[in-house]
Design a protein around this motif. Sequence first.
Motif, PDB file in Angstrom:
ATOM      1  N   LYS A  48       0.840  -1.186   0.000  1.00 16.35           N
ATOM      2  CA  LYS A  48       0.000   0.000   0.000  1.00 16.35           C
ATOM      3  C   LYS A  48       0.880   1.243   0.000  1.00 16.35           C
ATOM      4  O   LYS A  48       2.016   1.212   0.449  1.00 16.35           O
ATOM      5  N   GLY A  49       0.316   2.330  -0.473  1.00 19.16           N
ATOM      6  CA  GLY A  49       1.015   3.606  -0.458  1.00 19.16           C
ATOM      7  C   GLY A  49       0.171   4.656  -1.139  1.00 19.16           C
ATOM      8  O   GLY A  49      -0.871   4.355  -1.738  1.00 19.16           O
ATOM      9  N   ARG A  50       0.633   5.887  -1.053  1.00 16.49           N
ATOM     10  CA  ARG A  50      -0.095   6.994  -1.683  1.00 16.49           C
ATOM     11  C   ARG A  50      -0.110   6.807  -3.193  1.00 16.49           C
ATOM     12  O   ARG A  50       0.916   6.525  -3.791  1.00 16.49           O
ATOM     13  N   GLN A  51      -1.256   6.939  -3.785  1.00 18.69           N
ATOM     14  CA  GLN A  51      -1.459   6.884  -5.234  1.00 18.69           C
ATOM     15  C   GLN A  51      -1.169   5.517  -5.848  1.00 18.69           C
ATOM     16  O   GLN A  51      -1.152   5.386  -7.073  1.00 18.69           O
ATOM     17  N   VAL A  52      -0.934   4.495  -5.044  1.00 19.58           N
ATOM     18  CA  VAL A  52      -0.634   3.171  -5.591  1.00 19.58           C
ATOM     19  C   VAL A  52      -1.870   2.578  -6.263  1.00 19.58           C
ATOM     20  O   VAL A  52      -1.785   2.020  -7.357  1.00 19.58           O
ATOM     21  N   ALA A  53      -3.034   2.713  -5.637  1.00 18.49           N
ATOM     22  CA  ALA A  53      -4.252   2.155  -6.227  1.00 18.49           C
ATOM     23  C   ALA A  53      -4.533   2.779  -7.591  1.00 18.49           C
ATOM     24  O   ALA A  53      -4.847   2.080  -8.557  1.00 18.49           O
ATOM     25  N   ALA A  54      -4.394   4.092  -7.678  1.00 23.55           N
ATOM     26  CA  ALA A  54      -4.614   4.772  -8.961  1.00 23.55           C
ATOM     27  C   ALA A  54      -3.608   4.292 -10.006  1.00 23.55           C
ATOM     28  O   ALA A  54      -3.974   4.061 -11.169  1.00 23.55           O
ATOM     29  N   SER A  55      -2.362   4.121  -9.598  1.00 21.73           N
ATOM     30  CA  SER A  55      -1.331   3.649 -10.532  1.00 21.73           C
ATOM     31  C   SER A  55      -1.598   2.227 -11.000  1.00 21.73           C
ATOM     32  O   SER A  55      -1.317   1.880 -12.144  1.00 21.73           O
ATOM     33  N   LEU A  56      -2.133   1.390 -10.106  1.00 20.36           N
ATOM     34  CA  LEU A  56      -2.479   0.020 -10.499  1.00 20.36           C
ATOM     35  C   LEU A  56      -3.484   0.029 -11.641  1.00 20.36           C
ATOM     36  O   LEU A  56      -3.339  -0.685 -12.632  1.00 20.36           O
ATOM     37  N   PHE A  57      -4.528   0.853 -11.494  1.00 19.71           N
ATOM     38  CA  PHE A  57      -5.562   0.877 -12.534  1.00 19.71           C
ATOM     39  C   PHE A  57      -5.087   1.560 -13.804  1.00 19.71           C
ATOM     40  O   PHE A  57      -5.501   1.182 -14.903  1.00 19.71           O
ATOM     41  N   LYS A  58      -4.208   2.552 -13.707  1.00 18.45           N
ATOM     42  CA  LYS A  58      -3.632   3.159 -14.911  1.00 18.45           C
ATOM     43  C   LYS A  58      -2.820   2.126 -15.688  1.00 18.45           C
ATOM     44  O   LYS A  58      -2.891   2.066 -16.917  1.00 18.45           O
ATOM     45  N   ALA A  59      -2.048   1.332 -14.965  1.00 22.53           N
ATOM     46  CA  ALA A  59      -1.258   0.286 -15.625  1.00 22.53           C
ATOM     47  C   ALA A  59      -2.172  -0.752 -16.261  1.00 22.53           C
ATOM     48  O   ALA A  59      -1.920  -1.217 -17.378  1.00 22.53           O
ATOM     49  N   LEU A  60      -3.232  -1.112 -15.559  1.00 24.43           N
ATOM     50  CA  LEU A  60      -4.192  -2.088 -16.095  1.00 24.43           C
ATOM     51  C   LEU A  60      -4.831  -1.565 -17.382  1.00 24.43           C
ATOM     52  O   LEU A  60      -4.964  -2.301 -18.362  1.00 24.43           O
ATOM     53  N   GLU A  61      -5.196  -0.295 -17.400  1.00 27.09           N
ATOM     54  CA  GLU A  61      -5.799   0.303 -18.593  1.00 27.09           C
ATOM     55  C   GLU A  61      -4.827   0.379 -19.758  1.00 27.09           C
ATOM     56  O   GLU A  61      -5.238   0.456 -20.909  1.00 27.09           O
ATOM     57  N   SER A  62      -3.522   0.356 -19.470  1.00 27.71           N
ATOM     58  CA  SER A  62      -2.530   0.493 -20.534  1.00 27.71           C
ATOM     59  C   SER A  62      -2.239  -0.824 -21.250  1.00 27.71           C
ATOM     60  O   SER A  62      -1.483  -0.820 -22.223  1.00 27.71           O
ATOM     61  N   LEU A  63      -2.806  -1.920 -20.784  1.00 23.23           N
ATOM     62  CA  LEU A  63      -2.577  -3.213 -21.442  1.00 23.23           C
ATOM     63  C   LEU A  63      -3.279  -3.218 -22.797  1.00 23.23           C
ATOM     64  O   LEU A  63      -4.494  -3.367 -22.879  1.00 23.23           O
TER      65      LEU A  63
END
Length: 121
Positions: A48-63
């Motif tokens: 966990k960390g700041r902005q990690v959840a948002a980064s996870l979904f950004k990476a997922l959308e980039s597939l």
Amino acid sequence: MNNNQGGIFQSAMKTNFTGYFPTIKRITKMVVIKVEEKGFYVRLVCYKGRQVAASLFKALESLTGFNVQSSNLATSSNDYVLTFTLNARECEMDRNFSNLKLWIAIAFWNHGFDFETSPLV
């Protein structure tokens, strides 16, 4: 004595120092399972960390080359657990799916994630 001095001290006490420390985006586990001819189930565990959840979904959308069928983000005391299912697009069926784990890793790496080479003891 100037009354402003107390205000300056109180302002300094309210400073948010968490912004000065970078968030560690580290994936500790990644599992990829083929569930259909062109479908895959993926499970990622990261700190966990700041902005990690948002980064996870950004990476997922980039597939690219895959349609995300479903996704779920759960939390534990120290980790996020992201699970999702992917379907390959018809035009991408020629790809070698043995490299899928690598493609997923690169997508997350491009969004600032690091990977542990071995689980923490």
